[in-house]
Design a protein around this motif. Structure first.
Motif, PDB file in Angstrom:
ATOM      1  N   LYS A   1       0.837  -1.197   0.000  1.00 38.14           N
ATOM      2  CA  LYS A   1       0.000   0.000   0.000  1.00 38.14           C
ATOM      3  C   LYS A   1       0.876   1.252   0.000  1.00 38.14           C
ATOM      4  O   LYS A   1       1.998   1.254   0.509  1.00 38.14           O
ATOM      5  CB  LYS A   1      -0.912   0.034   1.226  1.00 38.14           C
TER       6      LYS A   1
ATOM      7  N   ASP B   1      -3.295   4.678  -1.877  1.00 41.30           N
ATOM      8  CA  ASP B   1      -4.310   3.850  -1.226  1.00 41.30           C
ATOM      9  C   ASP B   1      -4.832   4.475   0.056  1.00 41.30           C
ATOM     10  O   ASP B   1      -5.943   4.183   0.498  1.00 41.30           O
ATOM     11  CB  ASP B   1      -3.726   2.472  -0.887  1.00 41.30           C
TER      12      ASP B   1
ATOM     13  N   SER C   1     -10.391   3.670  -9.019  1.00 43.06           N
ATOM     14  CA  SER C   1      -9.437   2.562  -9.195  1.00 43.06           C
ATOM     15  C   SER C   1     -10.096   1.188  -9.106  1.00 43.06           C
ATOM     16  O   SER C   1      -9.542   0.206  -9.590  1.00 43.06           O
ATOM     17  CB  SER C   1      -8.340   2.652  -8.132  1.00 43.06           C
ATOM     18  N   GLY C   2     -11.252   1.131  -8.464  1.00 44.75           N
ATOM     19  CA  GLY C   2     -11.901  -0.158  -8.243  1.00 44.75           C
ATOM     20  C   GLY C   2     -11.381  -0.889  -7.015  1.00 44.75           C
ATOM     21  O   GLY C   2     -11.906  -1.950  -6.645  1.00 44.75           O
ATOM     22  N   LYS C   3     -10.356  -0.335  -6.363  1.00 48.98           N
ATOM     23  CA  LYS C   3      -9.774  -0.974  -5.172  1.00 48.98           C
ATOM     24  C   LYS C   3     -10.214  -0.297  -3.883  1.00 48.98           C
ATOM     25  O   LYS C   3     -10.015  -0.837  -2.799  1.00 48.98           O
ATOM     26  CB  LYS C   3      -8.239  -0.939  -5.245  1.00 48.98           C
TER      27      LYS C   3
ATOM     28  N   GLY D   1     -10.103   2.617  -0.871  1.00 46.01           N
ATOM     29  CA  GLY D   1      -8.998   3.216  -0.139  1.00 46.01           C
ATOM     30  C   GLY D   1      -9.476   3.791   1.177  1.00 46.01           C
ATOM     31  O   GLY D   1     -10.620   3.597   1.585  1.00 46.01           O
TER      32      GLY D   1
ATOM     33  N   HIS E   1     -17.893   2.646  -3.459  1.00 47.51           N
ATOM     34  CA  HIS E   1     -16.668   2.379  -4.216  1.00 47.51           C
ATOM     35  C   HIS E   1     -15.540   1.898  -3.294  1.00 47.51           C
ATOM     36  O   HIS E   1     -14.383   1.842  -3.716  1.00 47.51           O
ATOM     37  CB  HIS E   1     -16.212   3.637  -4.955  1.00 47.51           C
TER      38      HIS E   1
ATOM     39  N   ASP F   1      -6.973  -2.711   7.180  1.00 47.64           N
ATOM     40  CA  ASP F   1      -8.175  -3.548   7.166  1.00 47.64           C
ATOM     41  C   ASP F   1      -8.625  -3.948   8.567  1.00 47.64           C
ATOM     42  O   ASP F   1      -9.705  -4.517   8.731  1.00 47.64           O
ATOM     43  CB  ASP F   1      -7.924  -4.811   6.327  1.00 47.64           C
TER      44      ASP F   1
END
Length: 279
Positions: A13, A93, A150-152, A154, A211, A260
């Protein structure tokens, strides 16, 4: 299944920290480096950034510590830095909005009269809000948008203050022999900015949630940095734990909020003030 501790791992990250050359900015950077992230230190001065990088390089691989001179009040500069980082393969990120101006209430800095609401200069109001609040908005706009696209997903972490939830106790700053109308006070801008960051946190927490972009705030209490004995005595009398914070005591909270480990925490203000705001 991931263990609780494994969720703190930020390897792979990249985190961008504004105001990273300051006291807590360096601590936030060290916290994220300890968890395995690459950090992008941003601040106004190149020399201060280089000094911060040198200090942090004693604890982490220099390759994971990048620096960028950024004025958070200038959209074009933020855009240019974002483009430069993207071109170098660094997708952000984690964004830590830490840049702020914290006026010190000391007579030798000439703020005895001008810190007071009656005399507070408009140019100082505008400048401090641009740095502490508008800067957080602009950085979130640029890097948060990129996270969402980005689809990821953050993480955005806004660094507020215990003064986001309580009023400053102006008795802390009183000086003997000074008339009431000239007593130093914590300026109005600090409270307005920190409370505004909580509003921004709640807004961002819902705006890109679909998102995968989370946003929370951390509100530290006062950090001991060798302040005058009389001030320390006054403020510690207001804190149930009986002391100010050590500079490294917010690291674990930053690691939690940016990883996380807090993946279901969103839109919250975590107040770490030794209990001052609940007494």
């Amino acid at each position: 299944m991931m263990t609780a501790f494994s969720k703190f791992d930020l390897s792979g990250k990249t985190a961008l920290i504004t105001g990273a050359a300051g006291l807590l900015g360096r601590e936030h950077a060290l916290a994220l480096l300890e968890s395995g992230a690459t950090v992008v230190l941003t601040d106004l001065g190149l020399e201060a950034l280089a000094a911060a990088r040198d200090t942090l390089s004693q604890f982490a691989e220099p390759a994971r510590i990048l620096t960028q001179a950024v004025d958070v009040t200038q959209p074009k500069i933020i855009d240019a830095v974002a483009d430069r980082l993207a071109a170098e393969g660094h997708a952000i990120d984690i964004l830590v909005n830490n840049a702020a101006i914290d006026p010190k209430v000391q007579g030798d800095q000439g703020v005895l009269e001008t810190s007071r609401l009656e005399n507070f200069p408009l140019d100082q109001w505008d400048m401090q809000i641009r740095v502490g609040l508008t800067g957080a908005f602009l950085c979130s706009q640029v890097f948060g948008t990129a996270m969402a696209e980005s689809g990821k997903g953050g993480v955005i972490l806004n660094i507020a203050s215990d003064l986001s939830v309580i009023s400053p106790d102006q008795r802390l700053y009183r000086k003997d022999g000074v008339p009431d109308e000239m007593q130093p006070v914590k300026p109005v801008t600090y409270s307005v900015i920190k409370a505004g960051l909580i509003g921004l946190t709640r807004y961002l927490a819902t705006y890109w949630a679909d998102h995968g972009v989370r946003c929370n705030a951390l509100s530290p209490g006062g950090v001991y940095t060798g302040q005058p004995e009389d001030f320390v005595r006054r403020i510690t009398s207001l804190i149930p734990l009986g002391r100010m914070a050590k500079r490294d005591e917010y690291r674990a909270a930053v690691q939690f909020l940016c990883s996380d480990a807090s993946m279901y925490l969103n839109g919250q203000n975590i107040v770490m003030d030794g209990g001052r705001s609940v007494w």
